[in-house]
Design a protein around this motif. Structure first.
Motif, short mmCIF file in Angstrom:
data_model
loop_
_atom_site.label_atom_id
_atom_site.label_comp_id
_atom_site.label_asym_id
_atom_site.label_seq_id
_atom_site.Cartn_x
_atom_site.Cartn_y
_atom_site.Cartn_z
N VAL A 49 0.86 -1.19 0.04
CA VAL A 49 -0.03 0.13 0.13
C VAL A 49 0.86 1.20 0.09
N GLN A 50 1.98 1.38 0.69
CA GLN A 50 2.84 2.41 0.74
C GLN A 50 3.59 2.60 -0.54
N GLN A 51 3.88 1.41 -1.27
CA GLN A 51 4.73 1.77 -2.38
C GLN A 51 3.68 2.29 -3.25
N ALA A 52 2.32 1.84 -3.36
CA ALA A 52 1.60 2.41 -4.38
C ALA A 52 1.31 3.98 -3.98
N LYS A 53 1.13 4.46 -2.73
CA LYS A 53 0.99 5.80 -2.51
C LYS A 53 2.31 6.69 -2.98
N VAL A 54 3.41 6.18 -2.84
CA VAL A 54 4.69 6.91 -3.06
C VAL A 54 4.58 6.94 -4.61
N ALA A 55 4.29 5.90 -5.54
CA ALA A 55 4.34 5.74 -7.17
C ALA A 55 3.33 7.02 -7.45
N GLY A 56 1.95 6.66 -6.84
CA GLY A 56 1.05 7.78 -7.24
C GLY A 56 1.34 8.96 -6.87
N GLU A 57 2.27 9.45 -5.93
CA GLU A 57 2.58 10.86 -5.67
C GLU A 57 3.64 11.27 -6.62
N TRP A 58 4.27 10.51 -7.10
CA TRP A 58 5.30 10.77 -8.14
C TRP A 58 4.70 10.97 -9.55
N ILE A 59 3.80 9.94 -9.91
CA ILE A 59 3.10 10.38 -11.18
C ILE A 59 2.24 11.47 -11.02
N ALA A 60 1.46 11.97 -10.22
CA ALA A 60 0.73 12.95 -9.98
C ALA A 60 1.73 14.31 -10.51
N GLY A 61 2.95 13.98 -9.75
CA GLY A 61 3.80 15.31 -9.66
C GLY A 61 4.38 15.62 -11.14
N LEU A 62 4.21 14.81 -12.02
CA LEU A 62 4.66 15.04 -13.43
C LEU A 62 3.65 15.83 -14.34
N GLY A 63 2.48 15.93 -13.68
CA GLY A 63 1.34 16.73 -14.43
C GLY A 63 0.80 16.36 -15.58
N HIS A 83 -4.75 3.01 -4.48
CA HIS A 83 -3.88 3.87 -3.68
C HIS A 83 -3.01 4.72 -4.26
N LEU A 84 -3.23 4.62 -5.81
CA LEU A 84 -2.35 5.60 -6.42
C LEU A 84 -2.93 6.95 -6.36
N ALA A 85 -4.09 7.00 -6.07
CA ALA A 85 -4.96 8.04 -5.68
C ALA A 85 -4.75 9.07 -6.86
N LEU A 86 -5.21 8.70 -8.09
CA LEU A 86 -4.90 9.60 -9.35
C LEU A 86 -6.38 10.23 -9.75
N ASP A 87 -6.27 11.24 -10.18
CA ASP A 87 -7.66 11.68 -10.69
C ASP A 87 -8.07 11.16 -12.16
N VAL A 88 -8.49 9.66 -12.15
CA VAL A 88 -8.77 9.12 -13.33
C VAL A 88 -9.89 8.22 -13.23
N ARG A 89 -10.55 7.82 -14.11
CA ARG A 89 -11.52 6.75 -14.05
C ARG A 89 -11.14 5.70 -14.70
N TRP A 90 -10.85 4.37 -13.80
CA TRP A 90 -10.30 3.20 -13.97
C TRP A 90 -11.32 2.31 -14.98
N GLU A 91 -10.64 1.74 -16.03
CA GLU A 91 -11.53 0.70 -16.69
C GLU A 91 -10.84 -0.75 -16.19
N TRP A 227 10.97 3.42 -9.37
CA TRP A 227 10.32 2.63 -8.36
C TRP A 227 10.58 3.26 -7.00
N PRO A 228 9.70 2.83 -6.12
CA PRO A 228 9.77 3.71 -4.99
C PRO A 228 10.84 2.84 -3.96
N VAL A 229 11.72 3.77 -3.22
CA VAL A 229 12.72 3.11 -2.40
C VAL A 229 12.59 4.18 -0.99
N LEU A 230 13.09 3.13 0.07
CA LEU A 230 13.23 3.81 1.22
C LEU A 230 14.50 4.07 1.67
N ILE A 231 14.82 5.46 1.92
CA ILE A 231 16.06 5.98 2.10
C ILE A 231 16.24 6.58 3.39
#
Length: 272
Positions: A49-63, A83-91, A227-231
């Motif tokens: 779940v955490q990985q998905a949230k991190v990836a979603g935030e990065w994708i959203a930041g690309l605009g 959990h990507l939490a992007l403003d899209v409609r999923w098919e 990809w998400p990494v924990l540093i």
């Protein structure tokens, strides 16, 4: 083809935890209950779940505004997409589901080697064309399902931005097709641990030259892996460099060079 195509692998699933333990020599998580769970039903772990949230935030930041968003029908992919939490409609789309592992899908590495020793040896020798009993090879997924979805996008989403949440093996098969790898290139990359598709890896394909935004092609020609990494206790995205790819053509001499990299397996003269 689409202007941008994003493929996202699902976050860490419960099945991933079992598989990792089995590879490390501990098959104890493969119980009477877990070996009867359909592959489509596995949930994400808290880490997933955490990985998905991190990836979603990065994708959203690309605009990038997505014109179409597809998600595999498997539970772990649905959960990742949410959990990507992007403003899209999923098919939902079955074509981009996980590769079928057939009879070994809920089996530990140890049981597979014991019950299907000959098939296990073939897997090690030919990972591109190997198929588990009643399952699919990477080549099957590439030539049947990947080409299916790419044909659909070519017809319906030319010059659009498209997002898919899918699975690691499907992403390998997509790379094989889109980046036009030869069999040998696939084998080299498959053996390279640095090419691993981590949980929540994002493959971003683009038709726009990242070094010259004015250079836009009709086909997807560049790719990068992130990809998400924990540093030091903080989550971030590792952002890989862009790679350009194109179709390769061969002369007859080139083909013979490929042939001659394989030895003859029978001794003597035959066919005369």
């Amino acid at each position: 083809m689409p202007r941008n195509l994003f493929l996202v692998r699902h976050g860490q699933s419960e099945a991933n935890v079992m598989q990792r333990a089995s590879k490390a020599g501990d098959p104890s998580l493969y119980t009477e209950e877990t070996t009867t769970v359909p592959d489509r039903s596995w949930r994400l772990t808290e880490l997933g779940v955490q990985q998905a949230k991190v990836a979603g935030e990065w994708i959203a930041g690309l605009g990038i505004g997505f014109d179409r968003a597809l998600v595999s029908t498997y539970t772990r992919a649905r959960e990742t997409a949410a959990h990507l939490a992007l403003d899209v409609r999923w098919e939902e789309n079955r074509v981009i589901r996980e590769r079928s592992w057939g009879e070994i899908g809920s089996m530990s590495k140890q049981d597979f080697a014991r019950k299907y020793s000959q098939n296990a040896a073939y897997r090690d020798n030919d990972p591109l064309y190997w198929a588990p009993p009643a399952g699919e090879s990477i080549a099957n997924v590439a030539e049947n399902r990947v080409r299916n979805i790419l044909s659909t996008l070519h017809r319906e989403n030319a010059r659009d931005n498209v997002l898919m949440v899918t699975h690691g093996e499907f992403m390998w098969a997509t790379r094989l097709v889109l980046e036009r790898w030869s069999d040998e290139e696939f084998l080299d990359r498959d053996a390279d641990r640095e090419q691993m598709i981590h949980n929540c890896t994002v493959l971003q394909y683009s038709s726009t030259d990242p070094d010259s935004r004015n250079n836009v092609r009709d086909k997807l020609s560049w790719v990068r892996r992130c990809w998400p990494v924990l540093i030091d206790g903080e989550w971030t995205m590792f952002v890989g460099g862009w790679e350009e790819f194109d179709r390769t053509y061969y002369t007859g001499r080139d083909l013979l060079d490929k042939v001659e990299s394989n030895r003859h397996f029978l001794q003597g003269s035959f066919g005369s």
